[in-house]
Write an enzyme that holds these catalytic residues in place. Structure first.
Site, PDB file in Angstrom:
ATOM      1  N   LYS A 119      44.152 -18.178 -27.426  1.00 19.56           N
ATOM      2  CA  LYS A 119      45.583 -18.456 -27.306  1.00 19.56           C
ATOM      3  C   LYS A 119      46.215 -17.670 -26.160  1.00 19.56           C
ATOM      4  CE  LYS A 119      46.575 -20.119 -31.942  1.00 19.56           C
ATOM      5  NZ  LYS A 119      47.466 -20.052 -33.118  1.00 19.56           N
ATOM      6  N   LYS A 201      36.753 -30.164 -30.556  1.00 20.70           N
ATOM      7  CA  LYS A 201      37.354 -30.377 -31.871  1.00 20.70           C
ATOM      8  C   LYS A 201      38.649 -31.182 -31.724  1.00 20.70           C
ATOM      9  CE  LYS A 201      39.349 -27.699 -35.696  1.00 20.70           C
ATOM     10  NZ  LYS A 201      39.709 -26.339 -36.166  1.00 20.70           N
ATOM     11  N   LYS A 204      45.753 -31.248 -32.480  1.00 16.41           N
ATOM     12  CA  LYS A 204      47.088 -31.807 -32.244  1.00 16.41           C
ATOM     13  C   LYS A 204      47.684 -31.309 -30.928  1.00 16.41           C
ATOM     14  CE  LYS A 204      48.247 -28.432 -35.759  1.00 16.41           C
ATOM     15  NZ  LYS A 204      48.431 -28.347 -37.198  1.00 16.41           N
TER      16      LYS A 204
END
Length: 334
Positions: A119, A201, A204
């Site tokens: 992140k 993967k 969203k």
């Protein structure tokens, strides 16, 4: 009726962030499993809106997404009569225990967390302290309810391991305060991959919206996304090495129909990829249709939703406060 916490049943804790989207991966890997385990365990499920703010949020959108995510859980079969369902920010003990446990967590432990590294690279302009420290908040989520099991995918296993390290360290100093949690992996044990890049993967946050299908997508949109799913140059529907796209679609079809890969291969023998992709899309859309209908019904009565959220928070607060009070006494907070 308030869900009881008994010695016979283990306590399960899990949560989902209010992102505004629940993909097939989120549904199969988490929410569907939650609705299935309510009889077997004492379940505590939350909308993790505190976790969501490690990334900048529009306040109005966050409030909207939080209530919608709460409605989605109920529409998917999470029963507030059997499970405790609440919104994380409604239970102050989560933030309070996080500070206490931060003082029992090592800087080096947090700096090694894979998701922090990922992140930080993705949100390089906002590497905040919350992003660094949110695994401690996750540990607090789990430990507050003395959860023995935490439903996770492989990518979350590291967080449960850190939670065990923190709990073990605290218990070693002050006695048996926290239950040591274990991972509860989904039966499928398989990640749902992107429809456009089956090496990644399904997410969203994928910049290509064709890469994921969301629970609340329109039926035509879901079918169209599956029809455009990336596959290989063969035509036979079979599970094999080097066929990541078809393998992923077979995994999705199997999860929704309960059919084995052998049964799927037999069903589509003599059919090309086009027929198979259409069938997967229609199957997913059909499975989501009643959920979407129940979601729409719930969203038509927001006051009822807020009432259920308040009742869930009251139940969660009672359990969480008992744990927090014990921690405070052990540490020596007056």
């Amino acid at each position: 009726m308030e869900p009881s916490v008994t010695e016979k049943k283990k306590i399960v804790l899990s949560g989902i962030q209010p992102s505004g989207l629940i993909t097939i991966g989120n549904y199969l890997g988490a929410v569907k499993t939650w609705s299935e385990i309510q009889e077997k365990y004492n379940c505590v499920f939350m909308i993790a809106n505190l976790h969501a703010t490690t990334v900048r949020q529009d306040p109005a959108v966050l409030r909207k997404n939080t209530l919608e995510a709460f409605a989605v859980l109920l529409a998917c079969g999470i029963d507030p009569e059997r499970s405790i369902v609440f919104i994380q920010s409604h239970v102050p003990a989560h933030a309070e225990l996080t500070w206490a446990l931060s003082c029992y967590t090592q800087f080096g432990e947090l700096s090694r967390m894979t998701q922090f590294k990922d992140k930080s690279a993705r949100y390089a302009d906002n590497i905040n302290a919350g992003l660094f420290n949110y695994p401690v908040l996750m540990a607090s989520d789990i430990l507050l309810y003395q959860a023995g099991l935490v439903p996770v995918g492989e990518d979350q296993k590291q967080h449960v391991e850190l939670t065990r390290d923190i709990a073990g360290r605290f218990n070693g100093l002050y006695g048996n305060v926290f239950t040591m949690p274990e991972c509860l992996f989904p039966k499928a044990g398989k990640r749902i991959m992107s429809l456009q890049d089956p090496a990644k993967k399904m997410s969203k946050s994928d910049p290509n919206p064709k890469g994921y299908a969301a629970l609340l997508d329109d039926r035509d949109v879901i079918i169209k996304k599956f029809k455009s799913a990336v596959t290989d140059s063969e035509t036979a529907v079979r599970f094999a090495e080097g066929k990541a796209g078809i393998n992923n679609l077979m995994g999705i079809y199997s999860a929704f129909t309960g059919k084995s890969y052998e049964e799927i291969e037999a069903e589509f023998a003599g059919h090309g990829y086009g027929d198979f992709k259409l069938a997967v899309g229609e199957t997913v859309a059909d499975a989501f249709a009643p959920i979407k209908a129940e979601y729409a019904r719930l969203m038509d009565d927001k006051e009822y939703l807020k009432k259920l959220a308040a009742e869930g928070a009251e139940k969660a607060n009672r359990i969480a406060r008992r744990t927090l009070d014990k921690v405070y006494r052990k540490i020596g907070y007056l």
